[in-house]
Design a protein around this motif. Structure first.
Motif, PDB file in Angstrom:
ATOM      1  N   ASP A 162       0.685  -1.147  -0.123  1.00  8.40           N
ATOM      2  CA  ASP A 162       0.012   0.204  -0.235  1.00  8.40           C
ATOM      3  C   ASP A 162       0.863   1.317   0.014  1.00  8.40           C
ATOM      4  O   ASP A 162       1.571   1.658   0.981  1.00  8.40           O
ATOM      5  N   VAL A 163       1.095   1.826  -1.125  1.00  8.87           N
ATOM      6  CA  VAL A 163       1.890   2.972  -1.296  1.00  8.87           C
ATOM      7  C   VAL A 163       1.113   3.961  -2.270  1.00  8.87           C
ATOM      8  O   VAL A 163       0.195   3.919  -2.895  1.00  8.87           O
ATOM      9  N   SER A 164       1.692   5.260  -2.140  1.00 11.47           N
ATOM     10  CA  SER A 164       1.189   6.495  -3.055  1.00 11.47           C
ATOM     11  C   SER A 164       2.104   6.279  -4.166  1.00 11.47           C
ATOM     12  O   SER A 164       3.225   6.562  -4.237  1.00 11.47           O
ATOM     13  N   VAL A 165       1.377   6.594  -5.477  1.00 12.76           N
ATOM     14  CA  VAL A 165       2.224   6.765  -6.629  1.00 12.76           C
ATOM     15  C   VAL A 165       1.779   7.823  -7.343  1.00 12.76           C
ATOM     16  O   VAL A 165       0.375   7.997  -7.568  1.00 12.76           O
ATOM     17  N   CYS A 166       2.490   8.737  -7.753  1.00 16.15           N
ATOM     18  CA  CYS A 166       2.348  10.112  -8.366  1.00 16.15           C
ATOM     19  C   CYS A 166       3.172  10.556  -9.312  1.00 16.15           C
ATOM     20  O   CYS A 166       4.291  10.328  -9.305  1.00 16.15           O
ATOM     21  N   ARG A 167       2.550  11.259 -10.221  1.00 17.88           N
ATOM     22  CA  ARG A 167       3.585  11.701 -11.329  1.00 17.88           C
ATOM     23  C   ARG A 167       3.780  12.992 -10.888  1.00 17.88           C
ATOM     24  O   ARG A 167       3.061  14.027 -10.614  1.00 17.88           O
ATOM     25  N   SER A 168       5.032  13.402 -11.102  1.00 19.12           N
ATOM     26  CA  SER A 168       5.711  14.657 -10.753  1.00 19.12           C
ATOM     27  C   SER A 168       7.188  14.718 -11.607  1.00 19.12           C
ATOM     28  O   SER A 168       8.034  13.596 -11.753  1.00 19.12           O
ATOM     29  N   ASP A 169       7.418  15.992 -12.023  1.00 17.65           N
ATOM     30  CA  ASP A 169       8.592  16.389 -12.859  1.00 17.65           C
ATOM     31  C   ASP A 169       9.545  16.821 -11.632  1.00 17.65           C
ATOM     32  O   ASP A 169       9.454  17.524 -10.984  1.00 17.65           O
ATOM     33  N   LEU A 170      10.457  15.607 -11.055  1.00 16.26           N
ATOM     34  CA  LEU A 170      11.215  15.611  -9.981  1.00 16.26           C
ATOM     35  C   LEU A 170      10.416  16.141  -8.910  1.00 16.26           C
ATOM     36  O   LEU A 170       9.373  15.641  -8.486  1.00 16.26           O
ATOM     37  N   LEU A 171      10.805  17.212  -8.040  1.00 18.51           N
ATOM     38  CA  LEU A 171      10.008  17.509  -6.948  1.00 18.51           C
ATOM     39  C   LEU A 171       8.898  18.624  -7.269  1.00 18.51           C
ATOM     40  O   LEU A 171       8.219  18.962  -6.150  1.00 18.51           O
ATOM     41  N   ASP A 172       8.818  19.075  -8.422  1.00 20.20           N
ATOM     42  CA  ASP A 172       7.961  20.290  -8.738  1.00 20.20           C
ATOM     43  C   ASP A 172       6.455  19.837  -8.332  1.00 20.20           C
ATOM     44  O   ASP A 172       5.839  20.635  -7.901  1.00 20.20           O
ATOM     45  N   GLY A 173       6.101  18.506  -8.356  1.00 23.18           N
ATOM     46  CA  GLY A 173       4.608  18.320  -8.125  1.00 23.18           C
ATOM     47  C   GLY A 173       4.375  17.928  -6.550  1.00 23.18           C
ATOM     48  O   GLY A 173       3.453  17.306  -6.398  1.00 23.18           O
ATOM     49  N   LEU A 174       5.236  18.002  -5.934  1.00 28.04           N
ATOM     50  CA  LEU A 174       5.501  17.610  -4.475  1.00 28.04           C
ATOM     51  C   LEU A 174       5.517  18.434  -3.337  1.00 28.04           C
ATOM     52  O   LEU A 174       5.778  18.246  -2.217  1.00 28.04           O
ATOM     53  N   SER A 175       5.380  19.913  -3.763  1.00 30.45           N
ATOM     54  CA  SER A 175       5.471  20.982  -2.842  1.00 30.45           C
ATOM     55  C   SER A 175       4.255  20.636  -1.897  1.00 30.45           C
ATOM     56  O   SER A 175       3.308  20.426  -2.146  1.00 30.45           O
TER      57      SER A 175
END
Ligand code: GLN
Length: 278
Positions: A162-175
Protein backbone atom coordinates in the motif's frame (compact mmCIF):
# COMPACT_ATOMS: atom_id res chain seq x y z
CA UNK A 1 16.11 -31.69 -30.37
CA UNK A 2 16.52 -32.18 -26.62
CA UNK A 3 16.61 -29.23 -24.19
CA UNK A 4 20.33 -29.78 -23.67
CA UNK A 5 21.05 -29.62 -27.42
CA UNK A 6 18.74 -26.68 -27.91
CA UNK A 7 20.41 -24.65 -25.16
CA UNK A 8 23.88 -25.45 -26.52
CA UNK A 9 22.98 -24.54 -30.07
CA UNK A 10 21.27 -21.30 -29.03
CA UNK A 11 24.12 -20.36 -26.71
CA UNK A 12 26.49 -20.76 -29.67
CA UNK A 13 24.35 -18.39 -31.73
CA UNK A 14 24.22 -15.94 -28.80
CA UNK A 15 28.00 -16.13 -28.45
CA UNK A 16 28.40 -15.33 -32.15
CA UNK A 17 26.15 -12.29 -31.66
CA UNK A 18 28.40 -11.02 -28.87
CA UNK A 19 25.95 -11.62 -26.03
CA UNK A 20 27.90 -11.49 -22.75
CA UNK A 21 26.42 -14.49 -20.91
CA UNK A 22 25.21 -16.81 -23.71
CA UNK A 23 24.70 -20.12 -21.83
CA UNK A 24 22.81 -18.44 -19.02
CA UNK A 25 20.50 -16.51 -21.34
CA UNK A 26 19.77 -19.51 -23.57
CA UNK A 27 18.86 -21.63 -20.56
CA UNK A 28 16.80 -18.98 -18.77
CA UNK A 29 14.67 -18.27 -21.83
CA UNK A 30 13.81 -21.97 -22.13
CA UNK A 31 13.11 -22.19 -18.41
CA UNK A 32 10.80 -19.20 -18.77
CA UNK A 33 8.78 -20.90 -21.51
CA UNK A 34 8.63 -24.37 -19.99
CA UNK A 35 8.41 -23.50 -16.31
CA UNK A 36 11.17 -26.07 -15.70
CA UNK A 37 14.33 -25.41 -13.65
CA UNK A 38 17.46 -24.40 -15.57
CA UNK A 39 19.61 -27.23 -14.22
CA UNK A 40 17.05 -29.86 -15.18
CA UNK A 41 16.86 -28.46 -18.73
CA UNK A 42 20.62 -28.38 -19.12
CA UNK A 43 20.84 -32.05 -18.19
CA UNK A 44 17.79 -33.20 -20.15
CA UNK A 45 18.94 -35.39 -23.07
CA UNK A 46 15.68 -37.34 -23.28
CA UNK A 47 12.65 -35.18 -23.88
CA UNK A 48 11.73 -33.13 -26.93
CA UNK A 49 10.06 -29.75 -26.40
CA UNK A 50 6.85 -29.54 -28.36
CA UNK A 51 6.68 -27.42 -31.52
CA UNK A 52 4.79 -24.57 -29.85
CA UNK A 53 7.56 -24.18 -27.26
CA UNK A 54 10.22 -24.44 -29.96
CA UNK A 55 8.72 -21.69 -32.06
CA UNK A 56 8.14 -19.41 -29.06
CA UNK A 57 11.75 -20.04 -28.09
CA UNK A 58 12.94 -19.12 -31.59
CA UNK A 59 11.07 -15.81 -31.33
CA UNK A 60 12.66 -14.97 -27.96
CA UNK A 61 16.13 -16.06 -29.09
CA UNK A 62 15.83 -13.85 -32.16
CA UNK A 63 14.93 -10.88 -29.96
CA UNK A 64 17.82 -11.61 -27.65
CA UNK A 65 20.16 -11.67 -30.65
CA UNK A 66 18.84 -8.21 -31.46
CA UNK A 67 20.15 -7.35 -27.99
CA UNK A 68 16.81 -6.85 -26.26
CA UNK A 69 17.74 -7.22 -22.58
CA UNK A 70 17.10 -10.66 -21.11
CA UNK A 71 15.00 -9.19 -18.29
CA UNK A 72 12.60 -7.56 -20.76
CA UNK A 73 12.11 -10.93 -22.46
CA UNK A 74 11.55 -12.69 -19.14
CA UNK A 75 9.28 -9.84 -18.04
CA UNK A 76 10.84 -9.59 -14.60
CA UNK A 77 14.03 -8.84 -12.73
CA UNK A 78 15.19 -9.68 -9.21
CA UNK A 79 15.85 -6.89 -6.74
CA UNK A 80 16.56 -7.32 -3.02
CA UNK A 81 15.22 -10.88 -3.18
CA UNK A 82 11.91 -9.96 -4.78
CA UNK A 83 10.85 -10.12 -8.42
CA UNK A 84 9.76 -6.93 -10.16
CA UNK A 85 7.88 -6.73 -13.41
CA UNK A 86 9.98 -4.90 -16.00
CA UNK A 87 9.58 -4.04 -19.64
CA UNK A 88 10.89 -1.41 -22.03
CA UNK A 89 8.99 1.31 -20.11
CA UNK A 90 11.39 1.13 -17.17
CA UNK A 91 15.05 0.82 -16.30
CA UNK A 92 16.11 -2.68 -15.25
CA UNK A 93 16.98 -2.68 -11.53
CA UNK A 94 20.74 -2.99 -10.96
CA UNK A 95 22.64 -4.73 -8.14
CA UNK A 96 24.29 -1.40 -7.19
CA UNK A 97 20.87 0.01 -6.45
CA UNK A 98 20.28 -2.80 -3.95
CA UNK A 99 23.10 -1.30 -1.90
CA UNK A 100 21.38 2.09 -2.02
CA UNK A 101 18.15 0.51 -0.90
CA UNK A 102 19.80 -1.33 2.00
CA UNK A 103 21.39 1.91 3.08
CA UNK A 104 18.02 3.67 2.91
CA UNK A 105 16.49 1.03 5.17
CA UNK A 106 19.36 1.47 7.57
CA UNK A 107 18.93 5.23 7.68
CA UNK A 108 15.24 5.03 8.63
CA UNK A 109 15.74 2.16 11.11
CA UNK A 110 15.17 4.35 14.19
CA UNK A 111 12.46 6.57 12.76
CA UNK A 112 8.95 5.41 13.67
CA UNK A 113 6.48 5.64 10.76
CA UNK A 114 9.03 7.20 8.41
CA UNK A 115 7.83 9.19 5.41
CA UNK A 116 9.89 8.15 2.42
CA UNK A 117 9.92 9.38 -1.16
CA UNK A 118 11.34 7.27 -3.99
CA UNK A 119 11.98 9.94 -6.61
CA UNK A 120 12.34 8.76 -10.25
CA UNK A 121 10.92 5.43 -9.16
CA UNK A 122 10.85 3.59 -12.52
CA UNK A 123 9.83 -0.01 -11.77
CA UNK A 124 9.38 1.06 -8.14
CA UNK A 125 12.08 -1.31 -6.92
CA UNK A 126 13.50 1.06 -4.28
CA UNK A 127 10.30 2.43 -2.75
CA UNK A 128 8.49 -0.89 -2.85
CA UNK A 129 11.41 -2.69 -1.20
CA UNK A 130 11.41 -0.06 1.54
CA UNK A 131 7.67 -0.52 2.08
CA UNK A 132 7.97 -4.32 2.06
CA UNK A 133 10.71 -4.25 4.70
CA UNK A 134 9.15 -1.43 6.72
CA UNK A 135 5.40 -1.91 6.59
CA UNK A 136 4.90 1.05 8.94
CA UNK A 137 6.57 3.47 6.48
CA UNK A 138 4.52 5.95 4.44
CA UNK A 139 6.04 5.53 1.01
CA UNK A 140 5.45 7.78 -2.00
CA UNK A 141 6.84 6.86 -5.40
CA UNK A 142 7.05 9.42 -8.16
CA UNK A 143 8.27 9.59 -11.73
CA UNK A 144 7.91 11.89 -14.71
CA UNK A 145 7.00 9.02 -16.98
CA UNK A 146 3.36 7.93 -16.94
CA UNK A 147 4.49 4.70 -18.62
CA UNK A 148 6.91 3.97 -15.80
CA UNK A 149 4.26 4.73 -13.17
CA UNK A 150 1.97 2.14 -14.72
CA UNK A 151 4.72 -0.44 -14.14
CA UNK A 152 5.25 0.85 -10.58
CA UNK A 153 1.55 0.42 -9.88
CA UNK A 154 1.52 -3.14 -11.24
CA UNK A 155 4.49 -3.99 -9.02
CA UNK A 156 2.78 -2.51 -5.98
CA UNK A 157 -0.25 -4.70 -6.63
CA UNK A 158 1.85 -7.79 -7.33
CA UNK A 159 3.64 -7.33 -4.01
CA UNK A 160 0.43 -6.29 -2.18
CA UNK A 161 1.99 -3.06 -0.95
CA UNK A 162 0.00 0.00 0.00
CA UNK A 163 1.94 3.02 -1.31
CA UNK A 164 1.17 6.35 -3.02
CA UNK A 165 2.19 6.63 -6.65
CA UNK A 166 2.20 10.04 -8.28
CA UNK A 167 3.40 11.73 -11.42
CA UNK A 168 5.80 14.58 -10.81
CA UNK A 169 8.59 16.32 -12.70
CA UNK A 170 11.22 15.70 -10.01
CA UNK A 171 10.06 17.60 -6.90
CA UNK A 172 7.92 20.15 -8.77
CA UNK A 173 4.66 18.30 -8.12
CA UNK A 174 5.41 17.53 -4.50
CA UNK A 175 5.43 20.94 -2.83
CA UNK A 176 3.61 20.85 0.47
CA UNK A 177 4.85 17.34 1.27
CA UNK A 178 7.41 16.59 3.94
CA UNK A 179 9.61 13.52 4.01
CA UNK A 180 12.09 12.04 6.45
CA UNK A 181 14.00 10.55 3.54
CA UNK A 182 14.19 11.15 -0.18
CA UNK A 183 15.94 8.31 -1.95
CA UNK A 184 16.55 8.57 -5.65
CA UNK A 185 18.29 6.84 -8.52
CA UNK A 186 17.75 9.55 -11.12
CA UNK A 187 19.12 9.52 -14.67
CA UNK A 188 22.81 10.40 -14.37
CA UNK A 189 24.66 9.38 -17.52
CA UNK A 190 26.10 12.31 -19.52
CA UNK A 191 24.11 12.74 -22.77
CA UNK A 192 27.15 12.18 -24.99
CA UNK A 193 27.85 8.85 -23.28
CA UNK A 194 24.21 7.73 -23.75
CA UNK A 195 24.82 7.27 -27.48
CA UNK A 196 27.64 4.78 -26.90
CA UNK A 197 26.34 2.42 -24.26
CA UNK A 198 26.16 -1.38 -24.39
CA UNK A 199 23.45 -2.37 -26.94
CA UNK A 200 21.16 -3.72 -24.21
CA UNK A 201 21.31 -0.47 -22.23
CA UNK A 202 20.39 1.48 -25.35
CA UNK A 203 17.09 -0.45 -25.35
CA UNK A 204 16.25 0.98 -21.90
CA UNK A 205 14.32 4.27 -21.72
CA UNK A 206 16.60 7.17 -22.56
CA UNK A 207 14.59 9.25 -20.10
CA UNK A 208 15.78 6.99 -17.27
CA UNK A 209 19.45 7.26 -18.27
CA UNK A 210 20.20 10.71 -19.67
CA UNK A 211 21.43 13.11 -17.01
CA UNK A 212 22.09 16.04 -19.36
CA UNK A 213 25.39 17.49 -20.61
CA UNK A 214 27.50 16.56 -17.56
CA UNK A 215 25.16 13.92 -16.12
CA UNK A 216 24.27 16.13 -13.16
CA UNK A 217 21.34 18.19 -14.49
CA UNK A 218 18.74 16.30 -12.49
CA UNK A 219 20.78 16.31 -9.31
CA UNK A 220 20.99 20.11 -9.46
CA UNK A 221 17.21 20.39 -9.64
CA UNK A 222 16.71 17.78 -6.90
CA UNK A 223 19.22 19.38 -4.51
CA UNK A 224 17.77 22.82 -5.14
CA UNK A 225 14.25 21.78 -4.13
CA UNK A 226 14.89 18.98 -1.62
CA UNK A 227 15.16 21.23 1.48
CA UNK A 228 11.59 22.44 0.89
CA UNK A 229 10.13 18.93 1.07
CA UNK A 230 12.32 17.47 3.82
CA UNK A 231 11.67 17.71 7.56
CA UNK A 232 14.45 19.33 9.62
CA UNK A 233 17.11 16.63 9.94
CA UNK A 234 15.64 14.93 6.87
CA UNK A 235 17.95 12.97 4.60
CA UNK A 236 18.61 12.97 0.89
CA UNK A 237 20.16 9.84 -0.59
CA UNK A 238 21.19 9.60 -4.21
CA UNK A 239 22.69 7.01 -6.47
CA UNK A 240 25.47 8.69 -8.42
CA UNK A 241 27.46 8.09 -11.58
CA UNK A 242 31.14 7.63 -12.27
CA UNK A 243 33.19 10.60 -11.02
CA UNK A 244 30.16 12.59 -9.86
CA UNK A 245 30.75 12.38 -6.08
CA UNK A 246 32.96 15.42 -5.77
CA UNK A 247 30.71 17.75 -7.71
CA UNK A 248 27.65 16.51 -5.81
CA UNK A 249 29.24 16.89 -2.36
CA UNK A 250 30.00 20.49 -3.26
CA UNK A 251 26.46 21.12 -4.48
CA UNK A 252 24.96 19.58 -1.36
CA UNK A 253 27.24 21.50 0.99
CA UNK A 254 26.46 24.72 -0.87
CA UNK A 255 22.75 24.12 -0.35
CA UNK A 256 23.31 23.70 3.41
CA UNK A 257 23.31 19.91 3.68
CA UNK A 258 25.58 18.41 6.35
CA UNK A 259 27.12 15.03 7.29
CA UNK A 260 27.74 14.16 3.67
CA UNK A 261 28.73 10.54 3.28
CA UNK A 262 29.76 8.68 0.14
CA UNK A 263 29.71 4.92 -0.33
CA UNK A 264 31.16 2.68 -3.03
CA UNK A 265 29.56 -0.08 -5.08
CA UNK A 266 30.77 -3.65 -5.63
CA UNK A 267 33.34 -2.41 -8.18
CA UNK A 268 34.80 0.12 -5.77
CA UNK A 269 33.23 3.07 -7.62
CA UNK A 270 31.73 5.88 -5.55
CA UNK A 271 28.08 5.12 -6.21
CA UNK A 272 25.87 6.74 -3.59
CA UNK A 273 25.75 9.79 -1.42
CA UNK A 274 23.81 10.68 1.72
CA UNK A 275 23.31 14.19 3.05
CA UNK A 276 21.41 15.50 6.04
CA UNK A 277 19.41 18.71 6.26
CA UNK A 278 20.28 20.63 9.47
N1 GLN B 1 14.50 3.79 -9.31
C1 GLN B 1 14.57 2.92 -10.44
C2 GLN B 1 15.77 2.02 -10.31
O1 GLN B 1 16.58 2.23 -9.46
C3 GLN B 1 14.58 3.70 -11.75
C4 GLN B 1 15.74 4.61 -11.90
C5 GLN B 1 15.61 5.47 -13.15
O2 GLN B 1 14.63 5.42 -13.87
N2 GLN B 1 16.61 6.28 -13.37
O3 GLN B 1 15.96 1.07 -11.02
Amino acid sequence: MTPRELIRLTAQQFRNSGIPDPENDAALLLAHLTGRPVLELRLDTDTHPDPAVLSAYQVLAEKRMNRIPLQYLLGEAPFCSRLFKVDSRVLIPRPETELLCEWALDVIRDIPVPRVLDLCCGSGCIGLTVKADRPDACVTLSDLSEDALNVTAVNAVRLSLDVSVCRSDLLDGLSGSSFDLIVSNPPYIPSSVCDHLQPEVMKEPRLALDGGPDGCSLYRRIIEKAPSVLVPGGKLMLEIGFNEAECLSALLAQKGFRHIEIRKDYSGIERMILAVLP
